[in-house]
Design a protein around this motif. Structure first.
Motif, PDB file in Angstrom:
ATOM      1  N   LEU A  66     -49.362 -61.409 -99.963  1.00 49.70           N
ATOM      2  CA  LEU A  66     -48.379 -62.658 -99.655  1.00 49.70           C
ATOM      3  C   LEU A  66     -46.810 -61.814 -99.231  1.00 49.70           C
ATOM      4  O   LEU A  66     -46.424 -61.403-100.305  1.00 49.70           O
ATOM      5  N   GLU A  67     -46.772 -61.910 -98.073  1.00 53.21           N
ATOM      6  CA  GLU A  67     -45.155 -61.226 -97.894  1.00 53.21           C
ATOM      7  C   GLU A  67     -44.049 -62.290 -97.796  1.00 53.21           C
ATOM      8  O   GLU A  67     -44.188 -63.331 -97.521  1.00 53.21           O
ATOM      9  N   VAL A  68     -42.992 -61.918 -98.361  1.00 54.31           N
ATOM     10  CA  VAL A  68     -41.869 -62.545 -98.698  1.00 54.31           C
ATOM     11  C   VAL A  68     -40.694 -61.926 -98.231  1.00 54.31           C
ATOM     12  O   VAL A  68     -40.511 -60.766 -98.070  1.00 54.31           O
ATOM     13  N   GLU A  69     -39.657 -62.662 -97.536  1.00 49.79           N
ATOM     14  CA  GLU A  69     -38.423 -62.298 -96.840  1.00 49.79           C
ATOM     15  C   GLU A  69     -37.401 -63.259 -97.512  1.00 49.79           C
ATOM     16  O   GLU A  69     -37.453 -64.535 -97.393  1.00 49.79           O
ATOM     17  N   LEU A  70     -36.347 -62.624 -98.268  1.00 44.82           N
ATOM     18  CA  LEU A  70     -35.127 -63.347 -98.582  1.00 44.82           C
ATOM     19  C   LEU A  70     -34.085 -63.253 -98.209  1.00 44.82           C
ATOM     20  O   LEU A  70     -33.586 -62.055 -98.004  1.00 44.82           O
ATOM     21  N   GLY A  71     -33.207 -64.251 -97.936  1.00 44.58           N
ATOM     22  CA  GLY A  71     -31.748 -64.106 -97.669  1.00 44.58           C
ATOM     23  C   GLY A  71     -31.057 -64.507 -98.813  1.00 44.58           C
ATOM     24  O   GLY A  71     -31.114 -65.438 -99.632  1.00 44.58           O
ATOM     25  N   ILE A  72     -30.141 -63.397 -99.410  1.00 47.46           N
ATOM     26  CA  ILE A  72     -29.307 -63.339-100.363  1.00 47.46           C
ATOM     27  C   ILE A  72     -27.986 -63.236-100.353  1.00 47.46           C
ATOM     28  O   ILE A  72     -27.664 -62.571 -99.239  1.00 47.46           O
ATOM     29  N   ASP A  73     -27.035 -63.620-101.481  1.00 48.40           N
ATOM     30  CA  ASP A  73     -25.813 -63.319-101.406  1.00 48.40           C
ATOM     31  C   ASP A  73     -25.627 -61.826-101.631  1.00 48.40           C
ATOM     32  O   ASP A  73     -25.268 -60.980-100.895  1.00 48.40           O
ATOM     33  N   THR A  74     -25.823 -61.455-102.903  1.00 49.46           N
ATOM     34  CA  THR A  74     -25.642 -60.161-103.309  1.00 49.46           C
ATOM     35  C   THR A  74     -26.557 -59.846-104.650  1.00 49.46           C
ATOM     36  O   THR A  74     -26.474 -60.869-105.329  1.00 49.46           O
ATOM     37  N   LEU A  75     -26.959 -58.629-104.917  1.00 47.72           N
ATOM     38  CA  LEU A  75     -27.490 -58.189-106.126  1.00 47.72           C
ATOM     39  C   LEU A  75     -26.631 -57.541-107.045  1.00 47.72           C
ATOM     40  O   LEU A  75     -25.875 -56.824-106.709  1.00 47.72           O
ATOM     41  N   GLU A  76     -26.631 -58.217-108.232  1.00 51.12           N
ATOM     42  CA  GLU A  76     -25.944 -57.426-109.404  1.00 51.12           C
ATOM     43  C   GLU A  76     -26.519 -56.150-109.781  1.00 51.12           C
ATOM     44  O   GLU A  76     -27.722 -56.146-109.500  1.00 51.12           O
ATOM     45  N   LYS A  77     -25.834 -55.165-110.220  1.00 49.49           N
ATOM     46  CA  LYS A  77     -26.111 -53.935-110.558  1.00 49.49           C
ATOM     47  C   LYS A  77     -27.279 -53.861-111.356  1.00 49.49           C
ATOM     48  O   LYS A  77     -28.154 -53.021-111.376  1.00 49.49           O
ATOM     49  N   VAL A  78     -27.245 -54.535-112.651  1.00 50.09           N
ATOM     50  CA  VAL A  78     -28.384 -54.572-113.475  1.00 50.09           C
ATOM     51  C   VAL A  78     -29.435 -55.069-113.137  1.00 50.09           C
ATOM     52  O   VAL A  78     -30.590 -54.399-113.296  1.00 50.09           O
ATOM     53  N   THR A  79     -29.374 -56.224-112.170  1.00 50.06           N
ATOM     54  CA  THR A  79     -30.647 -56.684-111.616  1.00 50.06           C
ATOM     55  C   THR A  79     -31.240 -55.788-110.537  1.00 50.06           C
ATOM     56  O   THR A  79     -32.364 -55.356-110.649  1.00 50.06           O
ATOM     57  N   ALA A  80     -30.501 -55.200-109.782  1.00 55.44           N
ATOM     58  CA  ALA A  80     -31.063 -54.032-108.806  1.00 55.44           C
ATOM     59  C   ALA A  80     -31.573 -53.050-109.773  1.00 55.44           C
ATOM     60  O   ALA A  80     -32.851 -52.486-109.229  1.00 55.44           O
ATOM     61  N   ALA A  81     -31.271 -52.739-110.914  1.00 55.21           N
ATOM     62  CA  ALA A  81     -31.646 -51.553-111.540  1.00 55.21           C
ATOM     63  C   ALA A  81     -32.962 -51.903-112.065  1.00 55.21           C
ATOM     64  O   ALA A  81     -33.993 -51.066-112.007  1.00 55.21           O
ATOM     65  N   GLU A  82     -33.171 -53.158-112.643  1.00 60.14           N
ATOM     66  CA  GLU A  82     -34.398 -53.644-113.247  1.00 60.14           C
ATOM     67  C   GLU A  82     -35.710 -53.637-112.036  1.00 60.14           C
ATOM     68  O   GLU A  82     -36.507 -53.270-112.276  1.00 60.14           O
ATOM     69  N   ILE A  83     -35.218 -54.396-111.093  1.00 60.36           N
ATOM     70  CA  ILE A  83     -36.140 -55.031-110.198  1.00 60.36           C
ATOM     71  C   ILE A  83     -36.816 -53.615-109.104  1.00 60.36           C
ATOM     72  O   ILE A  83     -37.700 -53.592-108.599  1.00 60.36           O
ATOM     73  N   PHE A  84     -35.834 -52.577-109.159  1.00 67.16           N
ATOM     74  CA  PHE A  84     -36.131 -51.588-108.154  1.00 67.16           C
ATOM     75  C   PHE A  84     -36.577 -50.141-109.106  1.00 67.16           C
ATOM     76  O   PHE A  84     -36.872 -49.194-108.402  1.00 67.16           O
ATOM     77  N   GLY A  85     -36.346 -50.391-110.390  1.00 62.69           N
ATOM     78  CA  GLY A  85     -36.909 -49.054-111.212  1.00 62.69           C
ATOM     79  C   GLY A  85     -35.597 -48.098-111.164  1.00 62.69           C
ATOM     80  O   GLY A  85     -35.935 -46.732-111.541  1.00 62.69           O
ATOM     81  N   TYR A  86     -34.317 -48.460-110.874  1.00 63.35           N
ATOM     82  CA  TYR A  86     -33.059 -47.616-110.652  1.00 63.35           C
ATOM     83  C   TYR A  86     -32.637 -47.339-112.320  1.00 63.35           C
ATOM     84  O   TYR A  86     -33.180 -48.034-113.210  1.00 63.35           O
ATOM     85  N   ARG A  87     -31.801 -46.469-112.440  1.00 67.37           N
ATOM     86  CA  ARG A  87     -30.912 -46.296-113.600  1.00 67.37           C
ATOM     87  C   ARG A  87     -29.520 -46.199-113.291  1.00 67.37           C
ATOM     88  O   ARG A  87     -28.908 -46.261-112.465  1.00 67.37           O
ATOM     89  N   ILE A  88     -28.885 -46.872-114.314  1.00 67.35           N
ATOM     90  CA  ILE A  88     -27.299 -46.931-114.685  1.00 67.35           C
ATOM     91  C   ILE A  88     -26.914 -45.862-115.642  1.00 67.35           C
ATOM     92  O   ILE A  88     -27.199 -45.836-116.643  1.00 67.35           O
ATOM     93  N   ASP A  89     -25.983 -45.005-115.043  1.00 68.16           N
ATOM     94  CA  ASP A  89     -25.478 -43.753-115.878  1.00 68.16           C
ATOM     95  C   ASP A  89     -24.413 -44.325-116.923  1.00 68.16           C
ATOM     96  O   ASP A  89     -23.932 -45.525-116.960  1.00 68.16           O
ATOM     97  N   ASN A  90     -24.133 -43.557-117.668  1.00 61.60           N
ATOM     98  CA  ASN A  90     -23.058 -43.686-118.699  1.00 61.60           C
ATOM     99  C   ASN A  90     -21.586 -44.334-118.198  1.00 61.60           C
ATOM    100  O   ASN A  90     -20.735 -44.567-118.671  1.00 61.60           O
ATOM    101  N   ARG A  91     -21.446 -43.912-117.012  1.00 61.34           N
ATOM    102  CA  ARG A  91     -20.077 -44.284-116.246  1.00 61.34           C
ATOM    103  C   ARG A  91     -20.253 -45.473-115.416  1.00 61.34           C
ATOM    104  O   ARG A  91     -19.275 -45.612-114.780  1.00 61.34           O
ATOM    105  N   GLY A  92     -21.275 -46.106-115.388  1.00 62.18           N
ATOM    106  CA  GLY A  92     -21.573 -47.218-114.569  1.00 62.18           C
ATOM    107  C   GLY A  92     -21.959 -47.119-113.273  1.00 62.18           C
ATOM    108  O   GLY A  92     -21.983 -47.969-112.573  1.00 62.18           O
TER     109      GLY A  92
END
Length: 196
Positions: A66-92
């Motif tokens: 099931l393929e999904v395409e979404l148009g969105i306004d913007t991703l918050e940093k914390v959300t991007a880190a969680e859904i893509f498996g990224y990290r946020i360092d100690n300086r943001g």
């Protein structure tokens, strides 16, 4: 009256915690993903016809990703880190390195319909691709660049479910399920009640 989609809002995600064959699927509490602009769902179904004695005898269908395409306004940093498996360092700073830790998520939203109700959705198990970025210098008129996300959703191991929907104006729809749709990922109820 037909219930045709005329809107899109309330885009949520929930991190998948466990999904065991012959077991249960569990999720973290849903969180807001982003402001919704548009969505396109493509089930990628295929069908094959079996011919016997020079005529079609049987048709077999199968569902793909099931393929999904979404148009969105913007991703918050914390959300991007969680859904893509990224990290946020100690300086943001958002560190977009190896996303081998990218989790599966459930994706939920609702669409207003022409009959005055809403159709509610949950896609149960998928991953979202990190988005591309596009930039353009400002000219006499400013062009606003919005974001887009693509994802692929598969069936859960626990029950082979991939997607669920519920329409608020359906006489069979449970009002409590509608009320709590974005508080927890909707789970099917196949229990039967017997009256004495």
């Amino acid at each position: 009256m037909k219930a045709l989609p005329i809107g899109l809002k309330d885009l949520y995600y929930a991190k998948l915690l466990t999904d065991e064959q012959d077991g249960k699927t569990t999720y973290a509490p849903p969180k807001r993903l982003a402001g919704a602009i548009n969505a396109n769902l493509n089930p990628n179904a295929t069908s094959t016809t079996i011919y016997v004695d020079d005529k079609p005898d049987e048709t077999v269908t199968s569902q793909g990703l099931l393929e999904v395409e979404l148009g969105i306004d913007t991703l918050e940093k914390v959300t991007a880190a969680e859904i893509f498996g990224y990290r946020i360092d100690n300086r943001g700073a958002l560190m977009e390195g190896n996303s081998s830790n990218q989790p599966y998520i459930a994706l939920g939203f609702r669409s207003e319909t022409t009959d005055g109700g809403y159709k509610y959705y949950w896609l149960y198990k998928g991953k979202i691709e990190p988005p591309g970025e596009e930039f353009q210098t400002k000219g006499e008129s400013v062009e606003i660049k919005t974001g887009s996300l693509k994802g692929s959703f598969i069936s859960r191991k626990s029950d082979e479910e991939k997607k669920t929907t519920m329409h608020s104006n359906d006489p069979d729809a449970d009002p409590e399920a509608i009320l709590n749709w974005f508080k927890a990922v909707y789970e099917p109820d196949f229990t039967t009640s017997t009256t004495p």
